[in-house]
Scaffold this active site. Sequence first.
Site, PDB file in Angstrom:
ATOM      1  N   ASP A   8       0.874  -1.174   0.000  1.00 53.35           N
ATOM      2  CA  ASP A   8       0.000   0.000   0.000  1.00 53.35           C
ATOM      3  C   ASP A   8       0.911   1.223   0.000  1.00 53.35           C
ATOM      4  O   ASP A   8       2.138   1.110  -0.190  1.00 53.35           O
ATOM      5  CB  ASP A   8      -0.979  -0.032   1.185  1.00 53.35           C
ATOM      6  CG  ASP A   8      -0.313   0.238   2.532  1.00 53.35           C
ATOM      7  OD1 ASP A   8       0.950   0.267   2.589  1.00 53.35           O
ATOM      8  OD2 ASP A   8      -1.028   0.409   3.529  1.00 53.35           O
ATOM      9  N   CYS A  66       3.202  -3.114   3.988  1.00 55.78           N
ATOM     10  CA  CYS A  66       2.352  -1.969   4.316  1.00 55.78           C
ATOM     11  C   CYS A  66       3.099  -1.172   5.386  1.00 55.78           C
ATOM     12  O   CYS A  66       4.296  -1.378   5.580  1.00 55.78           O
ATOM     13  CB  CYS A  66       0.951  -2.400   4.757  1.00 55.78           C
ATOM     14  SG  CYS A  66       0.868  -3.431   6.228  1.00 55.78           S
ATOM     15  N   THR A  68       3.006  -1.130   8.739  1.00 54.29           N
ATOM     16  CA  THR A  68       3.533  -1.972   9.823  1.00 54.29           C
ATOM     17  C   THR A  68       3.780  -3.413   9.382  1.00 54.29           C
ATOM     18  O   THR A  68       4.480  -4.153  10.067  1.00 54.29           O
ATOM     19  CB  THR A  68       2.515  -2.050  10.981  1.00 54.29           C
ATOM     20  OG1 THR A  68       1.284  -2.583  10.440  1.00 54.29           O
ATOM     21  CG2 THR A  68       2.262  -0.680  11.597  1.00 54.29           C
ATOM     22  N   HIS A  99      12.126 -22.659   9.388  1.00 56.90           N
ATOM     23  CA  HIS A  99      11.168 -23.325  10.260  1.00 56.90           C
ATOM     24  C   HIS A  99       9.731 -23.274   9.745  1.00 56.90           C
ATOM     25  O   HIS A  99       8.946 -24.178  10.014  1.00 56.90           O
ATOM     26  CB  HIS A  99      11.186 -22.702  11.660  1.00 56.90           C
ATOM     27  CG  HIS A  99      12.445 -23.018  12.424  1.00 56.90           C
ATOM     28  ND1 HIS A  99      12.579 -22.784  13.770  1.00 56.90           N
ATOM     29  CD2 HIS A  99      13.628 -23.547  12.018  1.00 56.90           C
ATOM     30  CE1 HIS A  99      13.796 -23.166  14.174  1.00 56.90           C
ATOM     31  NE2 HIS A  99      14.452 -23.612  13.119  1.00 56.90           N
ATOM     32  N   HIS A 134       9.891 -29.610  11.540  1.00 54.68           N
ATOM     33  CA  HIS A 134       9.133 -28.413  11.137  1.00 54.68           C
ATOM     34  C   HIS A 134       8.056 -28.762  10.124  1.00 54.68           C
ATOM     35  O   HIS A 134       7.000 -28.130  10.088  1.00 54.68           O
ATOM     36  CB  HIS A 134      10.082 -27.360  10.581  1.00 54.68           C
ATOM     37  CG  HIS A 134      11.135 -26.976  11.576  1.00 54.68           C
ATOM     38  ND1 HIS A 134      10.837 -26.371  12.778  1.00 54.68           N
ATOM     39  CD2 HIS A 134      12.483 -27.164  11.570  1.00 54.68           C
ATOM     40  CE1 HIS A 134      11.946 -26.194  13.469  1.00 54.68           C
ATOM     41  NE2 HIS A 134      12.965 -26.659  12.758  1.00 54.68           N
TER      42      HIS A 134
HETATM   43  C1  RB5 Z   1      -1.906   2.780   6.508  1.00 54.66           C
HETATM   44  O1  RB5 Z   1      -1.956   4.015   7.154  1.00 54.66           O
HETATM   45  C2  RB5 Z   1      -1.578   1.668   7.481  1.00 54.66           C
HETATM   46  O2  RB5 Z   1      -2.671   1.442   8.310  1.00 54.66           O
HETATM   47  C3  RB5 Z   1      -1.202   0.412   6.735  1.00 54.66           C
HETATM   48  O3  RB5 Z   1      -0.110   0.678   5.933  1.00 54.66           O
HETATM   49  C4  RB5 Z   1      -0.797  -0.782   7.580  1.00 54.66           C
HETATM   50  O4  RB5 Z   1       0.166  -0.453   8.510  1.00 54.66           O
HETATM   51  C5  RB5 Z   1      -1.898  -1.582   8.137  1.00 54.66           C
HETATM   52  O5  RB5 Z   1      -1.693  -2.570   8.843  1.00 54.66           O
END
Ligand code: RB5
Length: 144
Positions: A8, A66, A68, A99, A134
Amino acid sequence: MNIIIGSDHGGFELKEICRKFVETRGHCRITDAGTFSEDSMDYPRVAHKVSRAVSEGEYARGILICGTGIGMSVVANRYAGVRACLCHNLFTARLSREHNDANILVMGGRVIGRGIAIEMVDLFLSTPFEGGRHKLRLNLIETD
Ligand code: RB5
């Protein structure tokens, strides 16, 4: 190896860096599932695209990024046969292969630096699954 990558807006910058790295690596063909700019977009759209393609065997491996890495991994692991591993460093990237036989590497574009990310992608693509105990554990995920 056929690879599909997607992000994203929160992972766009790192996705571009990782895609370019894979393009320079031998024996790999990489398809970019988007997004193609830093404009805000909804991560599940790309997560579904990449995860479905890996689940259906169209691509051997996927990479999702993304902000996080959390949202992407939540979506990806809903797909049959997908083992999407959210990794933060070289240790987790290596172990995700040895694993967990990871077939999708997930990273947070707002969490890790570009140098580490490239090395993690390298490990993800080159580290073999250890099998043995595993493999038995992976079988339990599918059957229990
Ligand atoms: C976008 O702002 C953020 O929520 C997305 O990139 C991600 O971290 C979602 O888990």
